[in-house]
Design a protein around this motif. Structure first.
Motif, PDB file in Angstrom:
ATOM      1  N   VAL A 103       0.871  -1.049   0.109  1.00  0.00           N
ATOM      2  CA  VAL A 103       0.007   0.058   0.040  1.00  0.00           C
ATOM      3  C   VAL A 103       0.835   1.295   0.138  1.00  0.00           C
ATOM      4  CG1 VAL A 103      -1.899   1.235   1.183  1.00  0.00           C
ATOM      5  CG2 VAL A 103      -1.836  -1.276   1.386  1.00  0.00           C
ATOM      6  N   THR A 104       0.845   2.047  -0.810  1.00  0.00           N
ATOM      7  CA  THR A 104       1.578   3.268  -1.039  1.00  0.00           C
ATOM      8  C   THR A 104       0.885   4.203  -0.389  1.00  0.00           C
ATOM      9  OG1 THR A 104       0.895   4.206  -3.274  1.00  0.00           O
ATOM     10  CG2 THR A 104       2.737   2.356  -3.399  1.00  0.00           C
ATOM     11  N   GLY A 105       1.358   5.451   0.206  1.00  0.00           N
ATOM     12  CA  GLY A 105       0.718   6.200   0.859  1.00  0.00           C
ATOM     13  C   GLY A 105      -0.024   5.659   2.125  1.00  0.00           C
ATOM     14  N   ALA A 106       0.422   4.624   2.637  1.00  0.00           N
ATOM     15  CA  ALA A 106      -0.153   3.974   3.918  1.00  0.00           C
ATOM     16  C   ALA A 106      -0.436   4.628   4.985  1.00  0.00           C
ATOM     17  CB  ALA A 106       0.700   2.543   4.158  1.00  0.00           C
ATOM     18  N   ALA A 107       0.364   5.856   5.183  1.00  0.00           N
ATOM     19  CA  ALA A 107       0.156   6.819   6.249  1.00  0.00           C
ATOM     20  C   ALA A 107      -0.894   7.858   5.993  1.00  0.00           C
ATOM     21  CB  ALA A 107       1.398   7.114   6.934  1.00  0.00           C
ATOM     22  N   GLY A 108      -1.422   7.780   4.857  1.00  0.00           N
ATOM     23  CA  GLY A 108      -2.290   8.602   4.371  1.00  0.00           C
ATOM     24  C   GLY A 108      -3.740   8.373   4.894  1.00  0.00           C
ATOM     25  N   PHE A 109      -4.770   9.001   4.802  1.00  0.00           N
ATOM     26  CA  PHE A 109      -6.176   8.957   5.156  1.00  0.00           C
ATOM     27  C   PHE A 109      -6.542   7.695   4.519  1.00  0.00           C
ATOM     28  CE2 PHE A 109     -10.281   9.228   6.196  1.00  0.00           C
ATOM     29  CZ  PHE A 109     -11.166   9.995   5.384  1.00  0.00           C
ATOM     30  N   VAL A 110      -6.747   7.650   3.152  1.00  0.00           N
ATOM     31  CA  VAL A 110      -7.567   6.532   2.541  1.00  0.00           C
ATOM     32  C   VAL A 110      -6.207   4.991   2.912  1.00  0.00           C
ATOM     33  CG1 VAL A 110      -8.518   5.234   0.654  1.00  0.00           C
ATOM     34  CG2 VAL A 110      -8.601   7.758   0.994  1.00  0.00           C
ATOM     35  N   GLY A 111      -5.240   5.488   2.776  1.00  0.00           N
ATOM     36  CA  GLY A 111      -3.910   4.224   2.958  1.00  0.00           C
ATOM     37  C   GLY A 111      -4.231   3.607   4.284  1.00  0.00           C
ATOM     38  N   THR A 112      -4.385   4.523   5.410  1.00  0.00           N
ATOM     39  CA  THR A 112      -4.546   4.045   6.872  1.00  0.00           C
ATOM     40  C   THR A 112      -5.857   3.044   6.949  1.00  0.00           C
ATOM     41  OG1 THR A 112      -3.238   5.637   7.580  1.00  0.00           O
ATOM     42  CG2 THR A 112      -4.550   4.293   9.090  1.00  0.00           C
ATOM     43  N   VAL A 177      -0.902  -4.208  -5.698  1.00  0.00           N
ATOM     44  CA  VAL A 177      -0.451  -2.996  -5.077  1.00  0.00           C
ATOM     45  C   VAL A 177      -1.541  -2.114  -5.120  1.00  0.00           C
ATOM     46  CG1 VAL A 177       0.808  -0.846  -5.748  1.00  0.00           C
ATOM     47  CG2 VAL A 177       1.967  -2.944  -6.120  1.00  0.00           C
ATOM     48  N   LEU A 178      -1.609  -1.260  -3.867  1.00  0.00           N
ATOM     49  CA  LEU A 178      -2.759  -0.240  -3.809  1.00  0.00           C
ATOM     50  C   LEU A 178      -2.000   0.977  -3.640  1.00  0.00           C
ATOM     51  CD1 LEU A 178      -5.704   0.248  -3.386  1.00  0.00           C
ATOM     52  CD2 LEU A 178      -5.610  -0.116  -1.016  1.00  0.00           C
ATOM     53  N   HIS A 179      -2.121   1.688  -4.879  1.00  0.00           N
ATOM     54  CA  HIS A 179      -1.349   2.967  -4.959  1.00  0.00           C
ATOM     55  C   HIS A 179      -2.262   4.068  -4.633  1.00  0.00           C
ATOM     56  CE1 HIS A 179       1.308   5.938  -6.278  1.00  0.00           C
ATOM     57  NE2 HIS A 179       0.616   6.328  -7.293  1.00  0.00           N
ATOM     58  N   LEU A 180      -1.914   4.484  -3.385  1.00  0.00           N
ATOM     59  CA  LEU A 180      -2.911   5.931  -3.118  1.00  0.00           C
ATOM     60  C   LEU A 180      -1.902   6.923  -2.591  1.00  0.00           C
ATOM     61  CD1 LEU A 180      -4.915   3.685  -0.275  1.00  0.00           C
ATOM     62  CD2 LEU A 180      -5.633   4.464  -2.476  1.00  0.00           C
ATOM     63  N   ALA A 181      -0.638   6.409  -2.758  1.00  0.00           N
ATOM     64  CA  ALA A 181       0.333   7.922  -2.432  1.00  0.00           C
ATOM     65  C   ALA A 181       0.175   8.905  -3.546  1.00  0.00           C
ATOM     66  CB  ALA A 181       1.833   7.286  -2.413  1.00  0.00           C
ATOM     67  N   ALA A 182       0.041  10.187  -3.338  1.00  0.00           N
ATOM     68  CA  ALA A 182      -0.202  11.199  -4.138  1.00  0.00           C
ATOM     69  C   ALA A 182      -0.174  12.537  -3.713  1.00  0.00           C
ATOM     70  CB  ALA A 182      -1.514  11.022  -5.142  1.00  0.00           C
ATOM     71  N   GLN A 183       0.097  13.516  -4.392  1.00  0.00           N
ATOM     72  CA  GLN A 183       0.152  15.086  -3.872  1.00  0.00           C
ATOM     73  C   GLN A 183      -1.421  15.186  -4.024  1.00  0.00           C
ATOM     74  OE1 GLN A 183       1.985  17.419  -2.185  1.00  0.00           O
ATOM     75  NE2 GLN A 183      -0.279  18.089  -2.058  1.00  0.00           N
ATOM     76  N   ALA A 184      -2.189  15.446  -2.995  1.00  0.00           N
ATOM     77  CA  ALA A 184      -3.706  15.561  -3.270  1.00  0.00           C
ATOM     78  C   ALA A 184      -3.796  17.039  -2.930  1.00  0.00           C
ATOM     79  CB  ALA A 184      -4.452  14.866  -2.072  1.00  0.00           C
ATOM     80  N   GLY A 185      -5.230  17.303  -3.256  1.00  0.00           N
ATOM     81  CA  GLY A 185      -5.644  18.806  -2.901  1.00  0.00           C
ATOM     82  C   GLY A 185      -5.784  19.482  -4.371  1.00  0.00           C
ATOM     83  N   VAL A 186      -6.890  20.234  -4.648  1.00  0.00           N
ATOM     84  CA  VAL A 186      -7.238  20.744  -5.770  1.00  0.00           C
ATOM     85  C   VAL A 186      -6.486  22.052  -5.816  1.00  0.00           C
ATOM     86  CG1 VAL A 186      -8.949  21.591  -7.359  1.00  0.00           C
ATOM     87  CG2 VAL A 186      -9.377  19.419  -6.252  1.00  0.00           C
ATOM     88  N   ARG A 187      -6.590  22.825  -4.917  1.00  0.00           N
ATOM     89  CA  ARG A 187      -6.246  24.136  -5.151  1.00  0.00           C
ATOM     90  C   ARG A 187      -4.608  24.467  -4.793  1.00  0.00           C
ATOM     91  NH1 ARG A 187     -10.989  23.274  -3.152  1.00  0.00           N
ATOM     92  NH2 ARG A 187     -10.103  22.696  -1.206  1.00  0.00           N
TER      93      ARG A 187
END
Ligand SMILES: O=C(O)[C@H]1O[C@H](OP(=O)(O)OP(=O)(O)OC[C@H]2O[C@@H](n3ccc(=O)[nH]c3=O)[C@H](O)[C@@H]2O)[C@H](O)[C@@H](O)[C@@H]1O
Length: 442
Positions: A103-112, A177-187
């Motif tokens: 899981v990439t971005g595993a310490a992120g919101f959806v990743g956790t 692989v569950l790829h959730l790591a990303a730079q998020a945020g529209v603005r």
């Protein structure tokens, strides 16, 4: 005129090599002398070039490894990775042997949330996260501690670190692989565009390169975004609608991600499932998102800024509760067909899928605010402003019939219920003493 040459001249000429015609002993002697000096000069030049190349390569490797400070590796680290990646489903269980998921971005919101859900049902899970400072890293570290308490090991590393990814696939034959790591945020894309290229383009390619070289190749499920619909105004948004008019750089990088993953599916046979999340919210969420920052400001008595669309039309989002999203992610993993390549060579066609994961019930931003005011029993100080040209879109609304049909995806949580669970978590995580302020039937 051709003179019989000495033995050297008798050597057959090498194709492509120029053969020097010689005449006369003296000239041969002189020539030999020049030839040996010339050879020595060429050798010296070659040695200088080799040294320079080695030094520059060495400094490059040193720089890149310094960039991705190698805080990983070693026998103990490998043992932790293997233990965390091992499925723990009872043998012969109905759901099968269990997945082994990176899981990439595993310490992120959806990743956790996804890592916890996978572990709880007996799958093997290893996380990777770069713990960047886009928002409060202490929240990410708290999520890592929560994961560790459930036996999920999270590697601190960047998906751009190809050496680390290769090592992970050497140590564990990940099935998915569950790829959730990303730079998020529209603005935020207007403040820091480079971070979107680094994570959402370069990082994605780096990860896909590791996946296509892995043997066995994993199946890839990854987070795209409802923002790819951009200026599309046909509602509700269907996967068949136009996505070639993104309204933000963030959306453009997610759209590019859909094209890039298609390329790795086509060339290397990677099984790919893209999930277009619709404004995901819930406990352990992202502090940069409206529902989270509004709650914080309302409790702290600070103003909130409410964007409004053209002609004073309220903005609306198809807010989707995290537990529904997790079910959609795990169903995607469970139904993801196999990748067909080995060692970077494709053996046959592999599945390429894209699904909307939304709630199919858009709610306006002012309604979100009033629900929070009711639960918090505090009136928000609202600054209502025209939606700036910052990449925001006036509304989102998901058509989820494809996900319902192929993933049995059925969202069940209303915004009312979801926000109640979020506010309960928020008050407890940030230590609001219930005694000092009776919160509305929480
Ligand atoms: O659906 C998605 O794919 C996207 O959902 C969210 O993006 P967004 O919908 O903009 O979520 P918020 O930042 O929480 O904004 C929600 C609504 O509140 C509005 N808003 C936001 C911030 C603010 O200060 N005031 C305000 O009125 C926004 O314009 C938007 O209409 C996530 O931040 C993205 O990472 C995700 O990809």
């Amino acid at each position: 005129m051709r003179v019989v040459a000495d033995e050297e001249d008798m050597l057959p000429s090498t194709p492509g090599k120029v053969k020097i015609e010689r005449s006369g002993a003296m000239s041969r002697q002189l020539h030999r002398c020049f030839a040996s000096t010339g050879t020595m000069f060429l050798w010296a030049l070659f040695l200088v070039a080799m040294t320079a190349t080695y030094l520059s390569f060495h400094s490059f490797v040193d720089t890149s490894s310094r960039y991705f400070a190698a805080s990983w590796g070693g026998l103990h680290w490998e043992r932790q990775i293997r233990a965390s990646a091992s499925p723990r489903r009872p043998p012969g269980s109905a759901e099968g042997a269990g997945l082994s998921v990176l899981v990439t971005g595993a310490a992120g919101f959806v990743g956790t949330h996804c890592s916890l859900a996978l572990r709880k049902r007996g799958d093997g899970v290893v996380g990777i996260d770069n713990f960047n400072k886009y928002y409060d890293p202490s929240l990410k570290k708290a999520r890592r501690a929560l994961l560790a308490s459930h036996g999920v090991f999270v590697v601190e590393g960047d998906i751009n670190d190809g050496r680390l990814l290769t090592k992970l696939f050497d140590v564990v034959p990940f099935t998915h692989v569950l790829h959730l790591a990303a730079q998020a945020g529209v603005r935020y894309a207007m403040e820091n565009p480079a971070s979107y290229v680094h994570s959402n383009i370069a990082g994605l390619v780096s990860l896909l390169e590791a996946c296509k070289d892995a043997d066995p190749q994993p199946a890839v499920v990854w987070a795209s975004s409802s923002s790819v619909y951009g200026l599309n105004d046909a509602v509700p948004f269907s996967e068949a609608h136009r996505t070639d008019r993104p309204a933000s750089l963030y959306a453009a990088t997610k759209k590019a991600g859909e094209e890039i993953t298609h390329t790795y599916n086509h060339i290397y046979g990677l099984s790919v499932t893209g999930l277009r999340f619709f404004t995901v919210y819930g406990p352990w969420g992202r502090p940069d998102m409206a529902y989270f920052s509004f709650t914080r400001n309302i409790l702290q008595g600070k103003p909130i800024t409410v964007y409004r669309g053209k002609d004073h039309v309220d903005l609306a989002r198809d807010f989707t509760y995290i537990d529904d999203i997790v079910r959609g992610c795990l169903a995607s993993l469970d139904t993801a067909g196999r990748s067909t390549g080995t060692g970077g060579r494709k053996r046959g066609p592999a599945p390429y899928r894209i699904f909307n994961l939304g709630n199919t019930a858009p709610v306006t931003v002012p309604t979100l605010v009033s629900i929070l005011e009711r639960y918090l029993r505090v009136k928000a100080k609202k600054n209502v402003v025209e939606m700036p040209g910052n990449g925001d879109v006036p509304f989102t609304h998901a058509n989820i019939s494809l996900a319902r049909e192929q993933l049995e995806y059925k969202p069940t949580t209303s915004l009312e219920m979801g926000l109640k669970k979020f506010v309960r978590w928020y008050l407890s995580y940030y230590g609001y003493n219930r005694g000092t302020h009776t919160f509305n039937n929480l």
